[in-house]
Design a protein around this motif. Structure first.
Motif, short mmCIF file in Angstrom:
data_model
loop_
_atom_site.label_atom_id
_atom_site.label_comp_id
_atom_site.label_asym_id
_atom_site.label_seq_id
_atom_site.Cartn_x
_atom_site.Cartn_y
_atom_site.Cartn_z
N ILE A 3 0.86 -1.18 0.00
CA ILE A 3 0.00 0.00 0.00
C ILE A 3 0.89 1.23 0.00
O ILE A 3 1.83 1.35 0.82
CB ILE A 3 -0.92 0.02 1.23
CG1 ILE A 3 -1.79 -1.23 1.27
CG2 ILE A 3 -1.81 1.28 1.21
CD1 ILE A 3 -2.70 -1.39 0.07
N CYS A 4 0.67 2.19 -0.92
CA CYS A 4 1.46 3.43 -0.98
C CYS A 4 1.21 4.24 0.28
O CYS A 4 0.07 4.46 0.69
CB CYS A 4 1.08 4.24 -2.23
SG CYS A 4 1.93 5.85 -2.33
N GLY A 5 2.27 4.68 0.93
CA GLY A 5 2.19 5.42 2.17
C GLY A 5 1.66 6.83 2.00
O GLY A 5 1.41 7.51 3.00
N GLY A 8 -2.36 5.75 -0.59
CA GLY A 8 -3.14 4.63 -0.10
C GLY A 8 -3.50 3.62 -1.17
O GLY A 8 -4.24 2.68 -0.88
N GLU A 9 -2.99 3.77 -2.39
CA GLU A 9 -3.28 2.82 -3.46
C GLU A 9 -2.31 1.64 -3.38
O GLU A 9 -1.20 1.74 -2.85
CB GLU A 9 -3.14 3.51 -4.82
CG GLU A 9 -4.10 4.68 -5.03
CD GLU A 9 -5.54 4.21 -5.15
OE1 GLU A 9 -5.74 3.05 -5.56
OE2 GLU A 9 -6.45 4.99 -4.83
N ALA A 64 -6.43 5.06 7.65
CA ALA A 64 -6.38 3.79 8.39
C ALA A 64 -5.59 2.75 7.63
O ALA A 64 -4.86 1.94 8.23
CB ALA A 64 -7.81 3.30 8.67
N ALA A 65 -5.74 2.78 6.33
CA ALA A 65 -5.02 1.79 5.51
C ALA A 65 -3.52 1.98 5.63
O ALA A 65 -2.75 1.02 5.68
CB ALA A 65 -5.44 1.91 4.04
#
Length: 313
Positions: A3-5, A8-9, A64-65
């Motif tokens: 997950i990209c920080g 989020g993708e 959250a992700a």
């Protein structure tokens, strides 16, 4: 998948910050894919833009992700990962031992060079002291005389090597010229045939001290001295050879003489000047040696050095 920080993708080929341990796609990382590839070993220490300017970002401000991804990345860090990073760091630091050894060797060389320079300075000082003693000794005159005699001897040996040579001056240089044809034309003028079999070599050479605007002399090396002497004698009987005589335009003169050494050429010019001042009627060169004679009844004198010119009266 990661997950990209930042956005989020999900990212299939992420790059990971070694400070915050977040993964990023290239669009959010602040570096291009090509730029990241060029980092090479430095990829292991790459940090994201946020970690370069501030400390690790707070998870409270992230989705959250993102927080879940950070927790997963932190909890998945194992002893194997830590040891792998330590091994990478050790590999990067390994060349330092060689660098330290090289620096030590350089220091040793510098110290040795200083000692060598010190010894050289001492020897140079000793040499200067000895030279001063030699210059101040009573043998100075004898030493100068010995050196002068050696110079005369060397010059005579150099002139001996040119005994079979003739120097032709005053002939303009032309492209694709045939020097032997010029020699034959001179021979025709002075009625002395020069066959090719009597010539060892013929070439143009610049005289020492001549500037670029002056013509190069033609040097003819005969196979024996007698042919050379006969050729010069024929040229002297003819007395005057002009450019027109050998097929060149102009009224300039062509001179055929013994091929003298540079030292003898200088000495000949000085002899002519002194002879004119002292009213000597004759100055000539024969067999590479300079001769003078004041009158028809005076004795013939040979000039070997400049010092001998002071005796002409």
């Amino acid at each position: 998948m990661a997950i990209c920080g930042r956005c989020g993708e999900e990212v299939s080929d992420p790059i990971k910050c070694t400070a915050c341990l977040l993964s990023f796609d290239y669009a959010c990382s602040g570096i291009t894919e090509a730029g990241f590839r060029k980092l090479g070993d430095r990829q292991a220490t790459w940090r994201c833009a946020g970690c370069k300017t501030t400390q690790k970002p707070s998870l409270g401000s992230q989705p959250a992700a993102v927080a879940a991804a950070v927790d997963a990345a932190t909890t998945s860090l194992t002893l194997h990962d830590v040891m792998s990073e330590i091994h990478k760091i050790s590999a990067q630091l390994a060349p330092l031992s060689t660098v330290v050894a090289d620096i030590q060797a350089i220091k040793t060389d510098i110290a040795e060079l200083k000692r060598s320079n010190s010894n050289t300075s001492k020897k140079l000082s000793q040499f200067e002291d000895r030279l001063k003693k030699v210059e101040a000794s009573n043998d100075d005159g004898a030493l100068k005389s010995r050196i002068s005699n050696l110079e005369v001897e060397l010059n005579e040996k150099d002139q001996w090597l040119r005994y079979n040579n003739v120097e032709i001056k005053g002939v303009p240089l032309k492209n694709n010229e045939n020097p032997f044809e010029i020699l034959q034309r001179i021979g025709t003028k002075v009625t002395y045939t020069v066959p090719k079999t009597s010539v060892n070599y013929i070439t143009r050479v610049p005289s020492r001290g001549e500037n670029a605007s002056r013509q190069k002399s033609i040097i003819v090396s005969f196979t024996n001295r007698y042919t050379k002497e006969d050729f010069i004698a024929a040229c002297r009987i003819c007395k005057t050879i002009t450019l027109d005589d050998i097929g060149f335009q102009g009224a300039g003169r062509v001179y055929v003489n013994d091929h003298l050494t540079v030292k003898n050429k200088i000495l000949l010019n000085k002899t002519k000047a002194v002879a004119k001042e002292k009213n000597f009627q004759y100055v000539w060169v024969k067999h590479g040696k300079i001769h003078v004679r004041k009158t028809d009844s005076s004795p013939v004198l040979q000039v070997r050095t400049e010092e001998e010119l002071s005796r002409l009266h």
